[in-house]
Design a protein around this motif. Structure first.
Motif, PDB file in Angstrom:
ATOM      1  N   UNK A   1      45.135  -5.474  58.627  1.00 18.30           N
ATOM      2  CA  UNK A   1      45.687  -5.801  57.240  1.00 18.30           C
ATOM      3  C   UNK A   1      45.474  -4.472  56.568  1.00 18.30           C
ATOM      4  N   UNK A   2      44.914  -3.381  56.761  1.00 17.54           N
ATOM      5  CA  UNK A   2      44.680  -2.232  56.023  1.00 17.54           C
ATOM      6  C   UNK A   2      44.156  -2.585  54.451  1.00 17.54           C
ATOM      7  N   UNK A   3      43.290  -3.170  54.480  1.00 16.47           N
ATOM      8  CA  UNK A   3      42.777  -3.698  53.064  1.00 16.47           C
ATOM      9  C   UNK A   3      42.152  -2.645  51.965  1.00 16.47           C
ATOM     10  N   UNK A   4      41.546  -1.774  52.772  1.00 15.65           N
ATOM     11  CA  UNK A   4      40.943  -0.553  51.735  1.00 15.65           C
ATOM     12  C   UNK A   4      42.041   0.495  51.586  1.00 15.65           C
ATOM     13  N   UNK A   5      43.068   0.858  52.432  1.00 14.46           N
ATOM     14  CA  UNK A   5      44.177   1.884  51.851  1.00 14.46           C
ATOM     15  C   UNK A   5      44.889   1.329  51.029  1.00 14.46           C
ATOM     16  N   UNK A   6      45.316   0.006  51.143  1.00 10.55           N
ATOM     17  CA  UNK A   6      46.143  -0.549  50.470  1.00 10.55           C
ATOM     18  C   UNK A   6      45.501  -0.786  48.782  1.00 10.55           C
ATOM     19  N   UNK A   7      44.294  -1.304  48.976  1.00  9.66           N
ATOM     20  CA  UNK A   7      43.689  -1.502  47.603  1.00  9.66           C
ATOM     21  C   UNK A   7      43.400  -0.256  46.943  1.00  9.66           C
ATOM     22  N   UNK A   8      42.912   1.030  47.596  1.00 16.43           N
ATOM     23  CA  UNK A   8      42.894   2.069  46.978  1.00 16.43           C
ATOM     24  C   UNK A   8      44.198   2.857  46.325  1.00 16.43           C
ATOM     25  N   UNK A   9      45.118   2.652  46.994  1.00 18.44           N
ATOM     26  CA  UNK A   9      46.680   3.005  46.682  1.00 18.44           C
ATOM     27  C   UNK A   9      46.949   2.400  45.595  1.00 18.44           C
ATOM     28  N   UNK A  10      46.885   0.961  45.619  1.00 19.37           N
ATOM     29  CA  UNK A  10      47.284   0.029  44.727  1.00 19.37           C
ATOM     30  C   UNK A  10      46.465   0.296  43.028  1.00 19.37           C
TER      31      UNK A  10
ATOM     32  N   UNK B   1      50.489  15.815  48.101  1.00 22.28           N
ATOM     33  CA  UNK B   1      51.462  14.604  47.635  1.00 22.28           C
ATOM     34  C   UNK B   1      52.344  14.009  49.083  1.00 22.28           C
ATOM     35  N   UNK B   2      52.783  15.198  49.692  1.00 26.02           N
ATOM     36  CA  UNK B   2      53.641  15.085  50.757  1.00 26.02           C
ATOM     37  C   UNK B   2      52.648  14.362  52.060  1.00 26.02           C
ATOM     38  N   UNK B   3      51.559  15.095  52.368  1.00 25.32           N
ATOM     39  CA  UNK B   3      50.256  14.485  53.321  1.00 25.32           C
ATOM     40  C   UNK B   3      50.162  13.173  52.874  1.00 25.32           C
ATOM     41  N   UNK B   4      49.729  12.894  51.564  1.00 24.44           N
ATOM     42  CA  UNK B   4      49.484  11.540  51.531  1.00 24.44           C
ATOM     43  C   UNK B   4      50.563  10.636  51.594  1.00 24.44           C
TER      44      UNK B   4
ATOM     45  N   UNK C   1      53.068  11.068  53.945  1.00 24.22           N
ATOM     46  CA  UNK C   1      52.833  10.797  55.514  1.00 24.22           C
ATOM     47  C   UNK C   1      51.942   9.437  56.144  1.00 24.22           C
ATOM     48  N   UNK C   2      50.377  10.052  55.362  1.00 23.79           N
ATOM     49  CA  UNK C   2      49.621   9.461  55.987  1.00 23.79           C
ATOM     50  C   UNK C   2      49.897   7.629  55.697  1.00 23.79           C
ATOM     51  N   UNK C   3      50.502   7.357  54.434  1.00 19.37           N
ATOM     52  CA  UNK C   3      50.837   6.110  54.246  1.00 19.37           C
ATOM     53  C   UNK C   3      51.669   5.220  55.084  1.00 19.37           C
ATOM     54  N   UNK C   4      52.823   6.430  55.498  1.00 22.60           N
ATOM     55  CA  UNK C   4      53.624   5.798  56.580  1.00 22.60           C
ATOM     56  C   UNK C   4      53.240   5.654  57.867  1.00 22.60           C
ATOM     57  N   UNK C   5      52.153   6.557  58.181  1.00 28.17           N
ATOM     58  CA  UNK C   5      51.696   6.278  59.454  1.00 28.17           C
ATOM     59  C   UNK C   5      50.901   4.874  59.569  1.00 28.17           C
ATOM     60  N   UNK C   6      50.158   4.639  58.554  1.00 26.34           N
ATOM     61  CA  UNK C   6      49.374   3.418  58.511  1.00 26.34           C
ATOM     62  C   UNK C   6      50.236   2.168  58.201  1.00 26.34           C
ATOM     63  N   UNK C   7      51.585   2.174  57.859  1.00 28.35           N
ATOM     64  CA  UNK C   7      52.253   1.237  57.765  1.00 28.35           C
ATOM     65  C   UNK C   7      53.151   0.936  59.000  1.00 28.35           C
TER      66      UNK C   7
END
Length: 351
Positions: free
Chosen positions: A127-136, A190-193, A195-201
């Motif tokens: 569910x990627x709760x921690x990355x989603x919560x931090x990004x949001x 910002x570009x690496x961030x 890419x990291x979000x795309x990999x998580x998704x």
């Protein structure tokens, strides 16, 4: 004057008989062998009877529908066989029992699993709760700060905040188009961030879980890599002569390192490999894991002596000379010391 048959006597049905009928009726509600009835209870009051029975239903099944079928069948069947009025039956589900697979389905299951290949096995998506919560939270905080300052400028007529003005000036002078290294570093971050979000998704995550072979359609099972590591470690530790075991289980393979304290090296390697293969096969993984087993000897390990080998230094076929006992060695040493002392005394007298 003849007396009617209905007035000549009365028929009484014992509670024990009603209970037996109710228990038998519960096993007939579903296909044969699926319902197991435990000891029930019955109470007869005149022409009315109340029955209750505890049953074991098959799994998987819809408990509400299955329980209603059993209840209605018990009430109707008991009333029809006893002639009593059974207003309702009480059914209590005490346990669930897994259905035994049929012989044909059991034989066809491996074929179907082999035909599916890797399509039916996979890790469950995280569910990627921690990355989603931090990004949001980060995006909401930045957007909220900018929105507050813009509304304050256009609605109240106040000047823009200093931090926003300084930020705009910094972006003009240090932006990506300026060629200055802070702007390039910020753009790269910002570009690496992104890419990291795309990999998580796009990836399922949960890399510590290994998918298992699906036992049936619609069933997915996974196994923790730490559990596989513990199984391999216990299996290798039972091999005679193994003193230490180190196991590392990855997504596609397992690496086992063992230390041998005594015994034959080649036989220990074969035993370790067989134990690891048997343990991995018992895990039921969907994808076969590559096994790398290595056995090394301890510093104090000595190669076992083959039976019947000569331990003496004499010629072949001659019996080995017995080693001197401690008493004989002490006597020889004492004789040599006495001879040396006598020779020294004689040399001194001649001088």
């Amino acid at each position: 004057m003849s007396v009617p048959a209905a007035d000549r006597g009365a028929t009484t049905v014992a509670e024990r008989a009603v209970r037996r009928i109710a228990e038998r009726a519960a096993t007939e509600a579903l296909p044969p062998g699926e319902v197991l009835a435990a000891r029930g209870a019955a109470a007869v009051r005149g022409r009315r009877a109340r029955v209750s029975v505890a049953v074991t239903l098959p799994y998987p099944t819809v408990l509400d529908d299955a329980g209603e079928r059993v209840r209605s069948h018990v009430a109707d069947r008991t009333a029809g066989l006893t002639g009593l009025v059974v207003p309702s039956a009480r059914v209590r589900v005490r346990a669930l029992r897994v259905r035994e697979p049929k012989q044909g389905a059991e034989a066809a299951a491996p074929v179907a699993r082999a035909g599916r290949g890797r399509s039916g096995a996979g890790r469950p998506w995280s569910q990627r709760r921690v990355p989603a919560a931090v990004s949001a939270f980060g995006c909401a905080a930045v957007c909220g700060a900018f929105l507050y300052d813009v509304v304050r400028v256009h609605a109240v007529g106040r000047p823009p905040a200093r931090w926003r003005a300084r930020l705009m000036e910094w972006l003009v002078t240090h932006g990506p188009d300026s060629g200055v290294w802070p702007g390039l570093v910020s753009a790269g971050a910002v570009f690496l961030l992104g890419v990291w979000l795309l990999v998580l998704a796009l990836t399922p995550g949960r890399r510590r879980l290994l998918p298992m072979a699906a036992p049936a359609e619609g069933v997915r099972a996974v196994l923790d890599r730490r559990a596989v590591s513990a199984l391999l470690r216990d299996a290798v530790a039972e091999v005679p002569g193994i003193t230490r075991v180190r196991v590392r289980v990855g997504r596609r393979g397992a690496r086992v390192r063992a230390r041998l304290g005594f015994g034959g090296l080649e036989s220990a390697r074969r035993a370790v490999t067989e134990a690891c293969e048997e343990a991995l096969g018992a895990c039921g993984l969907a994808r076969p894991s590559r096994l790398r087993a290595r056995v090394r000897t301890d510093p104090l390990w000595r190669a076992p002596t083959p039976p019947g080998a000569n331990t003496g230094s004499g010629p072949a076929g001659s019996p080995a000379s017995p080693s001197p006992t401690p008493d004989a060695t002490t006597a020889t040493t004492a004789t040599t010391a006495t001879t040396a002392t006598t020779a020294t005394t004689q040399g001194s007298s001649r001088a």
